[in-house]
Write an enzyme that holds these catalytic residues in place. Sequence first.
Site: not given
Length: 133
Positions: A8, A80, A87
């Site tokens: 997250c 999220c 990422c």
Amino acid sequence: MTQIYFLCTGNSCRSQMAEGYGHALLGDDFVVASAGVETHGLNPNAVKVMAEDGVDISQQTSTLIDQGYFYSSDLIVTLCGDARDKCPVIPASITHLHWDLADPAQATGTEAEKLAQFRAVRDEIKQRVAKLA
């Protein structure tokens, strides 16, 4: 062994709770960790609501994504949109699940109302992690 990485934004609430439930619910056939695209520290309300459910995450730490663990994972779960968008690119060989959960750290209102939001997110995470087994 199945290696899971929960991600997250700040690795302070949602991914920490998911990691805690991963350790508590998934058993010895799973290796579980969590991280964030940033580090915001472990949120005390996350620790509190997890303890209410018998899971101690107080010794977990807020960490950045570890590239080695990331690329050797079997399953990456983003919790999220921010984590999903920021990422590293997830290789096709790694299974990716996206759980778009509200950030309980952004809850407003009284302390009781904030804790209610943490509990709601905690319960949703618990149900989803249990289904991974």
